[in-house]
Design an enzyme around this catalytic site. Structure first.
Site, short mmCIF file in Angstrom:
data_model
loop_
_atom_site.label_atom_id
_atom_site.label_comp_id
_atom_site.label_asym_id
_atom_site.label_seq_id
_atom_site.Cartn_x
_atom_site.Cartn_y
_atom_site.Cartn_z
CG ASP A 341 -1.86 1.13 1.31
OD1 ASP A 341 -2.69 1.25 0.40
OD2 ASP A 341 -1.77 1.90 2.29
CD GLU A 378 -2.56 2.32 -3.25
OE1 GLU A 378 -3.72 2.78 -3.34
OE2 GLU A 378 -1.86 2.44 -2.22
#
Length: 617
Positions: A341, A378
């Site tokens: 993330d 990401e």
């Protein structure tokens, strides 16, 4: 002046490595007369032009080849092609053909040292938001007022399956519907029948919110989703089926409730960093001296940013033998990859200082435990610097896929401002983005129409299922790994977060079998087609509302043609550019039909708002 036909694929038939060299091939139209033909490379960071020699003639094409030195000072070798005529010169590079020498960002690139795992490009991914997929164990579901997300604020709200979620910016994070790991495991037969081969799960570690990007315990599954033992059983079941799983890693920040921070003094041991300058965990975060001021991710105070200058933080997440990264790659879990993330924002201090160092360290930790681990980042925007081979294997491909697809099919940019582009601009956007990274990393990009962070694509196109089907055809035919966001196969809609995280409407499976079958048709082709998994890209047509391109590998050829327009489009596709003068093609969408091509041309009519996939018989 019209550019000549020049083409270079990047698969194993067009780029052949040895220990110290690359042999590369170039195809040109036989009637293209040149004074000289070169490969331009930079073996010592200085230009070197290598003359090409004629290899063979086939139909209307002449193939040339040359052997160039691989760079010894770095892992990546870059090159392009230079053709000189009596009056002009033409340059072929990853982004197309130009009359002048391209910048380095457009050059073909080959990384000899760092390669993504071979298995990734063969997959069909399926993204699951665990709380909304399936509830198979109501006994562990969150109940209303069970706890609060922020001290005494934002109490949990348990909702019946399928009821609407809160409006954007309201109580979305505190609403629970009860999806769990057993629900996922119970649906594996269904997912496998759909053609899915890899699951990507949004975070499943202990956290107060339903989205779980606010971790409180990185070594345990959230008890409202299941247990560590249940997760190990899920992974084992997947592996027994020949399927794989990728987990979401949130290592940039923690929850306020993490024992290290303990904002609301829930631990009762007085060890948390909040209001405690003497805390053993104070330096795990980034406080301003002894004050209560600290750095939160993206300025959000509920997500305190970790301090990677602290060696104990580094050991915990990646440097230690029992680090979080390695823990879940080991027995009994043996996950197959990590999706990191906001990986581009991780670093030292308030910003992302030394970010590349930490991304490389995450990669090294994962690969040391499992060399075949998929390292996925990401990035909502351009990820080029992270995708040169030594950091990430692939990225969630917003920049090189979702953004141009949204512009072409929905007429919107990432901020939902008007952004209508024509087919030639769409093709150029895709080529520009892809050219910047090595070919094998292109094949390992995770391509999605939508995700838990975006409006669902069907809602984006105002419920137009014909356009959704066109975009899905493109998703499964373009280079990179297709990923389906759960519920797409039953035409699930959803606006901005959290509306894009609605419960899976299982009752729709019977009524929307048409869409389910359509997805199965696409996954079946993708799972069986080496050309779609690994084959080179060749644009054949891109004008106004219509695109056509080929994916080819060895003797397998697949053509994808899509018309987003409101009227039928008659195409004359120049298959001679693929080295074909005639051939018979089967139409996948119009099952049972076939079409013959002759004189190097495939004549095809694509109906309005439709697409076709043609496979050479």
């Amino acid at each position: 002046m019209k550019a000549p036909f020049m083409y270079h694929g990047q698969d194993h038939n067009w780029v052949i490595p040895s220990t110290t060299t690359l042999t590369v091939y170039l195809a040109v139209e036989s009637g293209f007369l040149t004074e000289a033909l070169y490969v331009r490379c930079e073996p010592d960071n200085e230009e070197r032009l290598i003359p090409m020699e004629r290899s063979q003639d086939a139909g209307r094409l002449t193939t040339w080849k040359a052997t160039i030195p691989m760079n010894r000072d770095k892992a990546t070798t870059v090159y392009c092609f230079k053709a000189i005529t009596t009056e002009h010169q033409w340059w072929l590079h990853g982004a197309g053909i130009s009359k002048r020498m391209p910048g380095q960002e457009k050059l073909f690139r080959y990384n000899s040292e760092y390669q993504p795992p071979e298995w990734v490009k063969h997959q069909v991914f399926y993204q699951i938001f665990p709380d909304r997929f399936a509830n198979a164990n109501p006994a562990i579901s969150v109940t209303s007022n069970e706890y609060c997300l922020l001290g005494e604020e934002k109490p949990t709200v348990a909702k019946p399956w399928g009821t609407s979620v809160s409006e954007h910016g309201k109580d979305g994070a505190s609403e629970f519907f009860g999806g769990d790991l057993k629900g996922i495991r119970d649906k594996l037969d269904y997912l496998q029948s759909l053609g899915v081969t890899t699951l990507y799960l949004n975070p499943i570690f202990a956290a107060p919110s339903n989205h779980k990007y606010d971790t409180t315990d990185y070594l345990n599954i959230d008890p409202h989703l299941g247990t560590n033992e249940e997760f190990a059983e899920l992974v084992n079941d997947l592996h027994q089926r020949g399927m794989k799983i990728v987990l979401d890693a949130v290592f940039n920040h923690t929850s306020l409730d993490h024992p290290w921070f303990d904002r609301f003094h829930q631990q009762g041991d007085g060890q948390g960093a909040w209001q405690n300058p003497k805390s053993p965990f104070r330096d795990y975060y980034q406080f301003d001296g002894d004050s209560e001021n600290y750095i939160g991710w993206n300025g959000i105070h509920t997500l305190p940013k970790l301090n990677f200058l602290n060696p104990e933080v580094r050991d915990y997440f990646y440097a230690g033998d029992d680090s979080v990264i390695r823990h879940w790659l080991k027995q009994p879990y043996c996950i197959d990859g990590w999706r990191f993330d906001v990986i581009h924002m991780l670093g030292e201090g308030e910003g992302a200082t030394n970010n590349a160092h930490y991304v490389r360290a995450f990669r090294a930790s994962a690969k040391a435990e499992n060399p075949r681990c998929y390292v996925l980042g990401e990035h909502f925007f351009e990820a080029t610097p992270w995708l040169q081979g030594d950091q990430e294997d692939g990225a969630m491909n917003y920049y090189g896929f979702a953004h141009p697809v949204r512009a072409f099919f929905a007429g919107l940019d990432i901020a939902f401002d008007p952004c209508r582009i024509e087919a030639d601009e769409f093709a150029q956007w895709l080529m520009d983005a892809a050219a910047k990274i090595p070919w094998r990393n292109q094949l390992s990009q995770l391509n999605q129409l939508d995700s838990h962070d975006t409006m669902r694509f069907l809602t984006m196109v105002n419920g137009d299922e014909a356009t959704l089907r066109c975009a899905l055809i493109f998703l499964f035919c373009w280079a990179g790994v297709p990923c389906i966001y759960y519920g797409t196969e039953v035409a699930l809609e959803g606006g901005h977060d959290p509306d894009n995280r609605r419960c899976f409407p299982w009752e729709r499976l019977d009524s929307r079998q048409d869409m389910v079958d359509f997805i199965k048709q696409l996954t079946s082709l993708r799972n069986q087609s080496s050309a779609l998994q690994s084959g080179r890209i060749q644009w054949l047509y891109a004008e106004e509302d219509v695109i056509a391109f080929a994916r080819s590998l060895d003797n397998e050829r697949v053509i994808c043609a899509i018309n987003r327009g409101l009227t039928p489009a008659a195409l004359s596709i120049p298959i001679w550019q693929m080295g074909l003068e005639q051939g018979c093609f089967s139409l996948l969408i119009k099952k049972g039909e076939g079409i013959d091509a002759s004189d190097g041309i495939l004549n095809l009519t694509i109906l309005a708002k439709s697409g076709e996939i043609l496979v050479q018989a």
